[in-house]
Scaffold this motif. Structure first.
Motif, short mmCIF file in Angstrom:
data_model
loop_
_atom_site.label_atom_id
_atom_site.label_comp_id
_atom_site.label_asym_id
_atom_site.label_seq_id
_atom_site.Cartn_x
_atom_site.Cartn_y
_atom_site.Cartn_z
N UNK A 1 -9.52 26.80 -79.01
CA UNK A 1 -8.48 27.59 -80.11
C UNK A 1 -8.09 27.08 -81.76
N UNK A 2 -8.32 24.93 -81.50
CA UNK A 2 -8.65 24.21 -82.71
C UNK A 2 -10.26 25.35 -83.49
N UNK A 3 -10.25 25.34 -83.02
CA UNK A 3 -11.75 26.03 -83.78
C UNK A 3 -11.58 27.75 -84.25
N UNK A 4 -11.23 28.12 -83.79
CA UNK A 4 -10.45 29.21 -83.71
C UNK A 4 -9.72 29.64 -85.27
N UNK A 5 -9.06 28.51 -85.40
CA UNK A 5 -7.68 28.84 -86.35
C UNK A 5 -8.31 27.52 -87.52
N UNK B 1 -9.26 24.88 -87.49
CA UNK B 1 -8.18 23.61 -87.43
C UNK B 1 -9.15 22.00 -87.40
N UNK B 2 -9.31 20.95 -87.81
CA UNK B 2 -10.90 20.15 -87.42
C UNK B 2 -9.75 18.87 -86.63
N UNK B 3 -10.44 18.32 -85.68
CA UNK B 3 -9.53 17.57 -84.57
C UNK B 3 -10.24 16.32 -85.40
N UNK C 1 -6.17 18.66 -88.87
CA UNK C 1 -5.98 19.04 -89.94
C UNK C 1 -5.89 20.15 -90.06
N UNK C 2 -5.00 20.50 -90.35
CA UNK C 2 -4.37 21.81 -90.44
C UNK C 2 -4.70 22.44 -92.18
N UNK C 3 -5.42 21.64 -92.88
CA UNK C 3 -5.10 21.88 -93.84
C UNK C 3 -6.13 22.77 -94.93
N UNK C 4 -7.28 23.55 -94.36
CA UNK C 4 -7.35 24.71 -94.48
C UNK C 4 -7.08 25.53 -94.67
#
Length: 89
Positions: free
Chosen positions: A22-26, A28-30, A49-52
């Motif tokens: 789900x992180x990858x799909x959105x 979001x870098x772990x 990290x959700x700055x993308x």
């Protein structure tokens, strides 16, 4: 900007893989992961990290919540600043 994801529930196979997907799909870098099993309970705290530009926080939150419902776990996400404010002594 970073966010904290918490996952709590009965331990089963593939929890980390499903949350990571789900992180990858959105987009979001772990950044960091800490997990443990307390008797039969799985507990994980993940910083992402959700700055993308491709990461929409609200849809990401909804997808994590749905995943939690689907696998019988409680999954929450909050902005790092809120997490820090809640845990300041």
């Amino acid at each position: 900007m970073r966010a904290i994801i918490t996952v709590i529930g009965k331990d089963t196979i593939g929890i980390l893989a499903k949350v990571s997907a789900v992180c990858c799909e959105n987009k979001a870098n772990i950044v960091d992961v800490n997990q443990s099993i307390l008797q039969e309970m799985f507990v994980m705290v993940m910083m992402v990290d959700i700055s993308n530009e491709g990461c929409n926080f609200m849809s990401f939150k909804d997808e994590l919540s749905k995943l939690g419902d689907d696998i019988g776990m409680k999954i929450n996400i909050m902005h790092e600043s809120i997490f820090n404010s809640m845990h300041r002594i």
